[in-house]
Scaffold this active site. Sequence first.
Site, PDB file in Angstrom:
ATOM      1  N   ARG A   1       1.501  -5.169  -5.383  1.00 26.99           N
ATOM      2  CA  ARG A   1       1.694  -6.435  -4.672  1.00 26.99           C
ATOM      3  C   ARG A   1       1.985  -7.494  -5.727  1.00 26.99           C
ATOM      4  O   ARG A   1       1.266  -7.595  -6.714  1.00 26.99           O
ATOM      5  CB  ARG A   1       0.467  -6.783  -3.839  1.00 26.99           C
TER       6      ARG A   1
ATOM      7  N   GLU B   1     -16.210   9.591  22.273  1.00 34.16           N
ATOM      8  CA  GLU B   1     -16.896   8.957  23.400  1.00 34.16           C
ATOM      9  C   GLU B   1     -16.810   7.433  23.351  1.00 34.16           C
ATOM     10  O   GLU B   1     -17.048   6.756  24.351  1.00 34.16           O
ATOM     11  CB  GLU B   1     -18.377   9.368  23.425  1.00 34.16           C
TER      12      GLU B   1
ATOM     13  N   ASP C   1       1.793  -1.231  12.023  1.00 34.67           N
ATOM     14  CA  ASP C   1       1.668  -2.567  12.621  1.00 34.67           C
ATOM     15  C   ASP C   1       2.845  -3.481  12.293  1.00 34.67           C
ATOM     16  O   ASP C   1       2.674  -4.689  12.128  1.00 34.67           O
ATOM     17  CB  ASP C   1       0.361  -3.220  12.173  1.00 34.67           C
TER      18      ASP C   1
ATOM     19  N   GLN D   1      -7.556   8.157   3.776  1.00 33.56           N
ATOM     20  CA  GLN D   1      -6.527   8.148   4.826  1.00 33.56           C
ATOM     21  C   GLN D   1      -5.125   7.909   4.278  1.00 33.56           C
ATOM     22  O   GLN D   1      -4.133   8.213   4.938  1.00 33.56           O
ATOM     23  CB  GLN D   1      -6.850   7.058   5.853  1.00 33.56           C
ATOM     24  N   ARG D   2      -5.016   7.356   3.077  1.00 27.75           N
ATOM     25  CA  ARG D   2      -3.699   7.030   2.527  1.00 27.75           C
ATOM     26  C   ARG D   2      -3.150   8.148   1.642  1.00 27.75           C
ATOM     27  O   ARG D   2      -1.991   8.082   1.221  1.00 27.75           O
ATOM     28  CB  ARG D   2      -3.779   5.728   1.707  1.00 27.75           C
TER      29      ARG D   2
ATOM     30  N   ASP E   1      -1.003   1.630   8.941  1.00 23.05           N
ATOM     31  CA  ASP E   1      -1.512   0.835  10.063  1.00 23.05           C
ATOM     32  C   ASP E   1      -0.545   0.832  11.243  1.00 23.05           C
ATOM     33  O   ASP E   1      -0.928   0.493  12.359  1.00 23.05           O
ATOM     34  CB  ASP E   1      -1.785  -0.601   9.627  1.00 23.05           C
TER      35      ASP E   1
ATOM     36  N   GLY F   1      -7.442  -0.236   9.260  1.00 24.99           N
ATOM     37  CA  GLY F   1      -6.825  -1.041  10.319  1.00 24.99           C
ATOM     38  C   GLY F   1      -7.469  -2.405  10.372  1.00 24.99           C
ATOM     39  O   GLY F   1      -8.173  -2.733  11.328  1.00 24.99           O
ATOM     40  N   ARG F   2      -7.226  -3.207   9.350  1.00 27.30           N
ATOM     41  CA  ARG F   2      -7.875  -4.509   9.246  1.00 27.30           C
ATOM     42  C   ARG F   2      -7.511  -5.432  10.406  1.00 27.30           C
ATOM     43  O   ARG F   2      -8.360  -6.142  10.938  1.00 27.30           O
ATOM     44  CB  ARG F   2      -7.487  -5.160   7.916  1.00 27.30           C
TER      45      ARG F   2
ATOM     46  N   THR G   1       3.724   1.962   6.323  1.00 24.70           N
ATOM     47  CA  THR G   1       2.330   1.538   6.342  1.00 24.70           C
ATOM     48  C   THR G   1       1.561   2.399   7.332  1.00 24.70           C
ATOM     49  O   THR G   1       2.033   2.629   8.454  1.00 24.70           O
ATOM     50  CB  THR G   1       2.167   0.055   6.726  1.00 24.70           C
TER      51      THR G   1
ATOM     52  N   GLY H   1       0.809  -1.212   0.000  1.00 30.91           N
ATOM     53  CA  GLY H   1       0.000   0.000   0.000  1.00 30.91           C
ATOM     54  C   GLY H   1       0.846   1.267   0.000  1.00 30.91           C
ATOM     55  O   GLY H   1       1.899   1.320   0.636  1.00 30.91           O
TER      56      GLY H   1
ATOM     57  N   GLY I   1       5.909  -3.072   3.899  1.00 28.42           N
ATOM     58  CA  GLY I   1       5.536  -3.675   5.173  1.00 28.42           C
ATOM     59  C   GLY I   1       6.037  -5.099   5.290  1.00 28.42           C
ATOM     60  O   GLY I   1       6.967  -5.514   4.589  1.00 28.42           O
ATOM     61  N   ASP I   2       5.391  -5.871   6.153  1.00 27.38           N
ATOM     62  CA  ASP I   2       5.837  -7.231   6.454  1.00 27.38           C
ATOM     63  C   ASP I   2       6.007  -8.098   5.214  1.00 27.38           C
ATOM     64  O   ASP I   2       7.032  -8.763   5.032  1.00 27.38           O
ATOM     65  CB  ASP I   2       4.842  -7.911   7.406  1.00 27.38           C
ATOM     66  N   GLY I   3       4.975  -8.130   4.364  1.00 27.47           N
ATOM     67  CA  GLY I   3       5.038  -8.971   3.174  1.00 27.47           C
ATOM     68  C   GLY I   3       6.170  -8.552   2.246  1.00 27.47           C
ATOM     69  O   GLY I   3       6.874  -9.403   1.682  1.00 27.47           O
ATOM     70  N   SER I   4       6.352  -7.258   2.121  1.00 29.05           N
ATOM     71  CA  SER I   4       7.433  -6.734   1.284  1.00 29.05           C
ATOM     72  C   SER I   4       8.793  -7.156   1.829  1.00 29.05           C
ATOM     73  O   SER I   4       9.705  -7.520   1.068  1.00 29.05           O
ATOM     74  CB  SER I   4       7.362  -5.207   1.232  1.00 29.05           C
TER      75      SER I   4
END
Length: 319
Positions: free
Chosen positions: A72, A188, A130, A253-254, A128, A171-172, A126, A11, A102-105
């Site tokens: 990807r 709230e 994460d 958001q991206r 996220d 944020g899957r 990323t 992403g 990220g992780d996969g990359s």
Amino acid sequence: MSNIAILCSGGDVSGMNPAIKHFVEYSLKKDLTPFFVYNGYEGLIDNDIQEVSYRDVSGIINRGGTKIGSARSKRFMNPEYRQIAKDNLDALNINMLVVLGGDGSFRGLDAFYKEHSIKSCGIPSTIDNDIHGTDYCLGVDSALNIIRTSIDAIRDTASSFNRAFIIETMGRDCGYLALISALTSGAELCLIPEREHNISDYEDNFKTQMAHGRKYFIAIVSEGIKQDPQEIAKWFEETIGIESRVSILGHIQRGGNPTSYDRLMAYKFVNYAIDGLLGSHTNSVICYTKDGFIYKSIDEVTGSAFKLDPDLLRLLEDV
């Protein structure tokens, strides 16, 4: 003069273009010849690789997304295609590779290094946030600011019409964006995958708040929770007794202009990446921690599941 390449994988995030710009400038400062790999690992396989200079990065520091594209790549999971990628780099005498992803990359990068010994460095990128081993990933601050601006705008309508708004962030598998956004926007309600919830547990508290004058609610939920946002809106209407709406922020958001902080972090990440490759770090990920920037092995980064900071989760108890 050695040759070095950069690619984006997975992403896109705001912050990639500042990183790409500084990659070219710092490479040239270090007497390296910089190359772009377009469209991620797919570009490595398809030989979509180009030598670049200052003119190629002029005017991109304020742009979101990535000038060189991202993708990807299922093909890169196959050793046969990784061999093709290595042959393409060899033909251009490129022996160093920086990957924003990220992780996969990083797992793909690790396999590539172990098979073909291309010096490699990963920069966590990323929204996220994460990735295990780093407290910050490129693009997070820009995403949080987009979310903050959106929540502030929605609050205007929520307060004007006395409504509850359920705002879904990305944020899957990780609730970082939702958690930080809830804490910094005075929401709230905050629901994230890392904390089990039963929406009925909030009934008495929210009814008490309304009895004492509350006119609207802001609820921030991560896309990774099991409950549909529309169900939460229905609960607000039928149980709490307040008109409700759902706003899915999605891919907004991206995008957007990278914040000053992400531009600065891009600068620092790239410096450490190139310096590490020129030194003794031939297969690493640059991680940003409380102790500063640290080189960690790809196995260390990808070998453990990411967990939210317990201190942040404790702050959620007050929301």
